[in-house]
Motif scaffolding. Structure first.
Motif, mmCIF file in Angstrom:
data_model
loop_
_atom_site.group_PDB
_atom_site.id
_atom_site.type_symbol
_atom_site.label_atom_id
_atom_site.label_comp_id
_atom_site.label_asym_id
_atom_site.label_seq_id
_atom_site.Cartn_x
_atom_site.Cartn_y
_atom_site.Cartn_z
ATOM 1 N N GLN A 132 -1.234 -4.187 -15.662
ATOM 2 C CA GLN A 132 -1.062 -6.058 -15.234
ATOM 3 C C GLN A 132 -0.855 -6.101 -13.807
ATOM 4 O OE1 GLN A 132 1.613 -6.251 -17.645
ATOM 5 N NE2 GLN A 132 1.023 -8.304 -19.212
ATOM 6 N N PHE A 253 8.603 2.086 4.722
ATOM 7 C CA PHE A 253 8.174 2.675 3.959
ATOM 8 C C PHE A 253 8.886 2.983 3.332
ATOM 9 C CE2 PHE A 253 5.928 4.299 0.754
ATOM 10 C CZ PHE A 253 4.828 2.584 0.474
ATOM 11 N N CYS A 258 9.277 0.493 -2.035
ATOM 12 C CA CYS A 258 8.343 0.422 -2.027
ATOM 13 C C CYS A 258 7.924 2.717 -2.760
ATOM 14 C CB CYS A 258 7.397 0.651 -0.760
ATOM 15 S SG CYS A 258 8.436 0.100 0.395
ATOM 16 N N CYS A 261 7.389 2.887 -6.911
ATOM 17 C CA CYS A 261 6.213 2.573 -7.092
ATOM 18 C C CYS A 261 4.410 2.582 -6.289
ATOM 19 C CB CYS A 261 6.164 1.166 -7.366
ATOM 20 S SG CYS A 261 7.728 0.248 -8.104
ATOM 21 N N GLY A 274 2.594 1.216 -9.196
ATOM 22 C CA GLY A 274 1.412 0.042 -8.346
ATOM 23 C C GLY A 274 0.271 1.177 -7.661
ATOM 24 N N PRO A 275 -0.756 0.747 -6.680
ATOM 25 C CA PRO A 275 -1.880 1.298 -6.315
ATOM 26 C C PRO A 275 -1.766 2.802 -5.475
ATOM 27 C CG PRO A 275 -2.178 -1.205 -6.641
ATOM 28 C CD PRO A 275 -0.669 -1.033 -6.782
ATOM 29 N N VAL A 280 -5.166 2.363 1.415
ATOM 30 C CA VAL A 280 -4.797 1.444 1.310
ATOM 31 C C VAL A 280 -6.155 0.163 2.693
ATOM 32 C CG1 VAL A 280 -2.697 1.006 2.462
ATOM 33 C CG2 VAL A 280 -3.307 -0.719 0.541
ATOM 34 N N ALA A 287 -4.549 -6.702 -3.735
ATOM 35 C CA ALA A 287 -3.829 -7.129 -4.640
ATOM 36 C C ALA A 287 -5.116 -7.419 -5.806
ATOM 37 C CB ALA A 287 -3.221 -8.470 -4.514
ATOM 38 N N ALA A 288 -6.089 -6.855 -6.453
ATOM 39 C CA ALA A 288 -7.261 -7.093 -7.169
ATOM 40 C C ALA A 288 -8.121 -7.804 -6.861
ATOM 41 C CB ALA A 288 -6.163 -7.122 -8.819
ATOM 42 N N TRP A 301 2.104 -10.713 1.324
ATOM 43 C CA TRP A 301 1.822 -9.735 0.276
ATOM 44 C C TRP A 301 3.211 -9.605 -0.053
ATOM 45 C CZ3 TRP A 301 0.178 -9.688 -4.496
ATOM 46 C CH2 TRP A 301 0.623 -8.963 -5.407
ATOM 47 N N ILE A 302 3.531 -8.706 1.004
ATOM 48 C CA ILE A 302 4.593 -7.950 1.241
ATOM 49 C C ILE A 302 5.922 -8.486 1.031
ATOM 50 C CG2 ILE A 302 6.223 -6.418 2.289
ATOM 51 C CD1 ILE A 302 3.718 -4.247 3.078
ATOM 52 N N LEU A 313 4.643 -7.380 -10.743
ATOM 53 C CA LEU A 313 5.254 -6.033 -10.939
ATOM 54 C C LEU A 313 5.839 -5.802 -9.691
ATOM 55 C CD1 LEU A 313 3.914 -3.602 -13.785
ATOM 56 C CD2 LEU A 313 5.677 -5.435 -14.224
ATOM 57 N N LEU A 319 12.137 -7.958 2.453
ATOM 58 C CA LEU A 319 13.031 -7.510 3.939
ATOM 59 C C LEU A 319 12.791 -8.558 5.249
ATOM 60 C CD1 LEU A 319 9.686 -4.882 2.640
ATOM 61 C CD2 LEU A 319 12.426 -4.993 3.205
ATOM 62 N N ILE A 327 5.686 -2.195 8.543
ATOM 63 C CA ILE A 327 5.459 -1.543 7.665
ATOM 64 C C ILE A 327 3.426 -2.243 7.417
ATOM 65 C CG2 ILE A 327 5.221 -1.715 5.224
ATOM 66 C CD1 ILE A 327 8.282 -2.087 4.608
HETATM 67 C C1 HEC Z 1 8.441 -1.974 -8.543
HETATM 68 C C2 HEC Z 1 7.290 -1.370 -8.364
HETATM 69 C C3 HEC Z 1 7.091 -1.890 -7.084
HETATM 70 C C4 HEC Z 1 7.738 -2.176 -5.333
HETATM 71 C C5 HEC Z 1 9.039 -1.894 -5.244
HETATM 72 C C6 HEC Z 1 6.776 -1.285 -4.738
HETATM 73 N N1 HEC Z 1 5.784 -2.507 -4.986
HETATM 74 FE FE1 HEC Z 1 3.863 -3.127 -4.117
HETATM 75 N N2 HEC Z 1 2.713 -2.913 -5.872
HETATM 76 C C7 HEC Z 1 2.931 -2.703 -7.119
HETATM 77 C C8 HEC Z 1 2.111 -3.396 -8.192
HETATM 78 C C9 HEC Z 1 2.535 -3.107 -9.190
HETATM 79 C C10 HEC Z 1 1.471 -3.633 -7.118
HETATM 80 C C11 HEC Z 1 -0.436 -3.878 -7.113
HETATM 81 C C12 HEC Z 1 -0.685 -5.429 -7.705
HETATM 82 C C13 HEC Z 1 -1.693 -6.134 -8.095
HETATM 83 O O1 HEC Z 1 -2.536 -6.111 -7.545
HETATM 84 O O2 HEC Z 1 -1.222 -6.906 -9.566
HETATM 85 C C14 HEC Z 1 1.360 -3.537 -5.801
HETATM 86 C C15 HEC Z 1 0.731 -3.967 -5.213
HETATM 87 C C16 HEC Z 1 0.884 -3.345 -3.535
HETATM 88 C C17 HEC Z 1 -0.008 -3.454 -2.374
HETATM 89 C C18 HEC Z 1 -1.104 -4.196 -2.826
HETATM 90 C C19 HEC Z 1 -2.049 -2.682 -2.662
HETATM 91 C C20 HEC Z 1 -3.944 -2.649 -2.942
HETATM 92 O O3 HEC Z 1 -4.849 -2.108 -2.928
HETATM 93 O O4 HEC Z 1 -4.178 -4.323 -3.624
HETATM 94 C C21 HEC Z 1 1.175 -3.232 -1.244
HETATM 95 C C22 HEC Z 1 0.306 -3.122 0.589
HETATM 96 C C23 HEC Z 1 2.427 -2.871 -1.866
HETATM 97 N N3 HEC Z 1 1.783 -2.965 -3.405
HETATM 98 C C24 HEC Z 1 2.804 -2.758 -0.988
HETATM 99 C C25 HEC Z 1 4.400 -2.301 -1.245
HETATM 100 C C26 HEC Z 1 5.676 -2.086 -0.572
HETATM 101 C C27 HEC Z 1 5.236 -2.233 1.726
HETATM 102 C C28 HEC Z 1 6.669 -1.971 -0.507
HETATM 103 C C29 HEC Z 1 8.359 -1.608 -0.685
HETATM 104 C C30 HEC Z 1 8.367 -2.329 0.325
HETATM 105 C C31 HEC Z 1 6.198 -1.983 -2.342
HETATM 106 N N4 HEC Z 1 5.020 -2.807 -1.890
HETATM 107 C C32 HEC Z 1 7.605 -2.506 -3.258
HETATM 108 C C33 HEC Z 1 4.303 -2.596 -6.727
HETATM 109 C C34 HEC Z 1 4.979 -2.324 -6.231
#
Ligand code: HEC
Ligand SMILES: [Cu+2]
Length: 335
Positions: A132, A253, A258, A261, A274-275, A280, A287-288, A301-302, A313, A319, A327
């Motif tokens: 999801q 980061f 971050c 996940c 996450g991915p 990247v 985000a798909a 997004w962030i 999720l 931040l 970042i």
């Molecule tokens: C609780 C888990 C979680 C945390 C903590 C988290 N992420 Fe994510 N992140 C995800 C998930 C799940 C996705 C995919 C979301 C989707 O496309 O539905 C994602 C997607 C992303 C993407 C897009 C990647 C792509 O190829 O689509 C980026 C960039 C990203 N996150 C950066 C960060 C950064 C920077 C942080 C810390 C500040 C962070 N994330 C913290 C779960 C997390």
């Protein structure tokens, strides 16, 4: 009388306009009627054969209906037509004719199923995990992991091994043929082949939650040379920054949630929720398929993922804008 004619004219024009609008949807859009693989071709041909059989049935039945209505119309309202009860030849005719049509459709469908079901033996395996609301692609032979954008060599069959981490999803790239569910505790297999270089869009086809509609995928079909080059670049660990601004971004980061996940190979980040973000910046969307992969979009997004993608999720991590900018600069250096 005149106003009635005008009304019909308006209906007619409206219908023509609507069909023009719909026709405009065809090119550049993912459509099963624009197949680019042997399998999608077979499926589209079957569809067209059945479609034209249906058109023929419709025309014949409607013609008979109109003929009878006009030819046998009573002159006076009180006229009662001769009453006929049963006709053996007619009963036989309208039972056997549809049955024969259905036999033909059945045989053609069966043949298409046989020709398209099993993956060719030399197909390349890719493990597809539904999450999801994004797709994880693991190239098993090449040991490469990526998200949402599936690179394929042109003309080579690919075997997708479909699994899900949570609920039921469905993998569907209309121009490449087939649609298959990803269900818990069982691996489904769907094979694909792209005969023409290009980008083909796909969409999760099983309601899987709030952002089901935002769970897209993109297939990038390219020459074997380009594909091999892509695999090579994906295999390398992430580039270690030397520029102080990028070092700051990386440290932020690694010092934040971050890493719980996300994985960035070559660093301590090894999350798997996450991915994989090792490369990247080499993806055209994030985000798909929801956002183009630009610095501005990634910062947005962030800053607040749930505001962009309901039910996601990844939480809002509060931040500062400065930290986000750093970042993003680091992540965009991960080609
Ligand atoms: C609780 C888990 C979680 C945390 C903590 C988290 N992420 Fe994510 N992140 C995800 C998930 C799940 C996705 C995919 C979301 C989707 O496309 O539905 C994602 C997607 C992303 C993407 C897009 C990647 C792509 O190829 O689509 C980026 C960039 C990203 N996150 C950066 C960060 C950064 C920077 C942080 C810390 C500040 C962070 N994330 C913290 C779960 C997390
Ligand atoms: Cu889904």
């Amino acid at each position: 009388m005149l106003s009635k004619k005008l009304r019909y004219l308006r209906y007619g024009l409206g219908m023509i306009f609507a069909s023009l609008l719909l026709a405009g949807c065809s090119s550049e859009r993912p459509s099963i009627l624009l197949p680019v693989s042997p399998k999608a071709n077979a499926e589209a041909n079957l569809f067209l054969i059945i479609f034209w059989i249906s058109v023929a049935v419709f025309v014949i039945v409607e013609a008979a209906l109109f003929y009878s209505v006009i030819r046998f119309r009573g002159k006076n309202a009180e006229d009662v037509p001769p009453q006929i009860h049963g006709s053996v030849p007619l009963e036989i005719a309208w039972t056997t004719a549809p049955a024969l049509v259905l036999v033909v459709v059945f045989v053609l469908t069966w043949q298409t199923l046989q020709a398209t079901a099993a993956p060719p033996l030399d197909s390349m395996p890719v493990l597809v995990t539904g999450n999801q609301f994004w797709w994880k692609f693991d190239y098993l032979d090449q040991q490469v992991s990526t998200a949402n954008e599936l690179h394929l060599p042109v003309g080579r069959p690919v075997r997708l091994l479909l699994e899900t981490k949570d609920v039921i999803h469905s993998f569907w790239v209309p121009q490449l043929g087939g649609k298959m569910d990803l269900i818990a505790g069982h691996q489904n297999v769907l094979w694909l082949q792209a005969d023409k270089a290009g980008e083909y869009h796909g969409q999760c086809a099983e309601l899987c939650g709030a952002s089901h509609a935002n769970m897209r995928t993109k297939v990038i079909a390219e020459s074997q040379v380009n594909f091999d080059a892509w695999i090579q670049s994906q295999k390398t660990p992430s580039t270690t920054p030397t520029n102080p601004a990028l070092v700051k971004g990386r440290d932020l980061f690694l010092g934040n949630a971050c890493i719980g996940c996300h994985m960035i190979r070559g660093t301590t980040a090894a999350g798997a929720v996450g991915p994989d973000l090792t490369h990247v910046a080499s993806r055209s969307t994030i985000a798909a398929g929801l956002l183009e992969n630009t610095s501005a979009n990634m910062a947005r997004w962030i800053d607040n993922p749930p505001a962009i993608k309901p039910g996601v999720l990844m939480p809002k991590l509060n931040l500062s804008q400065d930290d986000i900018t750093s970042i993003v600069a680091y992540l965009q250096s991960l080609k």
